[in-house]
Design a protein around this motif. Structure first.
Motif, mmCIF file in Angstrom:
data_model
loop_
_atom_site.group_PDB
_atom_site.id
_atom_site.type_symbol
_atom_site.label_atom_id
_atom_site.label_comp_id
_atom_site.label_asym_id
_atom_site.label_seq_id
_atom_site.Cartn_x
_atom_site.Cartn_y
_atom_site.Cartn_z
ATOM 1 N N ARG A 25 15.641 -27.611 64.790
ATOM 2 C CA ARG A 25 16.192 -27.114 66.063
ATOM 3 C C ARG A 25 16.916 -28.224 66.822
ATOM 4 N N ARG B 268 10.811 -28.486 64.609
ATOM 5 C CA ARG B 268 11.317 -29.221 65.766
ATOM 6 C C ARG B 268 12.585 -29.996 65.402
ATOM 7 N N ARG C 250 5.303 -28.046 62.094
ATOM 8 C CA ARG C 250 5.948 -28.122 63.420
ATOM 9 C C ARG C 250 7.023 -29.195 63.479
ATOM 10 N N ASP C 251 6.760 -30.320 62.825
ATOM 11 C CA ASP C 251 7.770 -31.390 62.818
ATOM 12 C C ASP C 251 9.067 -30.905 62.185
#
Length: 180
Positions: A114, A111, A107-108
């Motif tokens: 993006r 994130r 997820r890091d």
């Protein structure tokens, strides 16, 4: 003093096809050593062996950055893949895209990709540093630092316009900053 991180407008003094490298005058001591793989403008297809004598020619002025200081009878190791390093980001003028450190996954990674992609300008690459992953406001931190790094690059580029090779355009980070 260390020259690690310093950026020079340098002059190619000798091409050595046997070493597949060039010796480059920095103007303040021993010539630097530039391997073919450290030349940014690889015109050959990826995965192919790049020949230094096809990438550079003797007498050419080029922008280089010191990767590592030389010692005794060796000059510093150089690259043309320039990087300006801050606390949260590395700006790569002439690069492209966001490159994530291997330590950033899942997820890091999504994130940060993006978050940073819209900040990129043409012919610019970014690499987040670990401090950005844990920052409470990563977009604000990245935006402010990117403005500072871009300003530093504009100053270096402006010095290049009026310089004659060999010349130091940016001395790089202070020893304490480099250590931190």
């Amino acid at each position: 003093p260390s020259r690690s991180g310093a950026i020079y407008l340098a002059r190619v003094t000798r091409i050595d096809p046997g070493l597949n490298a060039a010796f480059v005058a920095l103007g303040d001591g021993a010539d630097g050593f530039l391997r073919a793989r450290e030349v940014a403008r690889l015109e050959e297809a990826p995965g192919k062996h790049a020949n230094i004598d096809r990438l550079l020619h003797q007498g050419e002025a080029i922008l280089v950055q010191v990767l590592a200081d030389g010692h005794a009878d060796k000059g510093p190791a150089l690259t043309t893949h320039l990087t300006l390093t801050g606390q949260f980001l590395e700006l790569r003028p002439g690069g492209s895209g966001v490159t994530l450190p291997e330590s950033v996954k899942g997820r890091d990674a999504d994130r940060l990709s993006r978050l940073l992609a819209p900040l990129l300008a043409e012919y610019e690459g970014l690499r987040p540093r670990p401090a950005l992953v844990t920052h409470p406001e990563p977009l604000a931190a990245a935006g402010e630092e990117l403005r500072r790094l871009r300003q530093r690059w504009r100053e270096i580029d402006a010095k290049r316009d009026g310089a004659q090779a060999p010349a130091c355009l940016d001395a790089g980070p202070e020893p304490a900053a480099r250590l931190l």
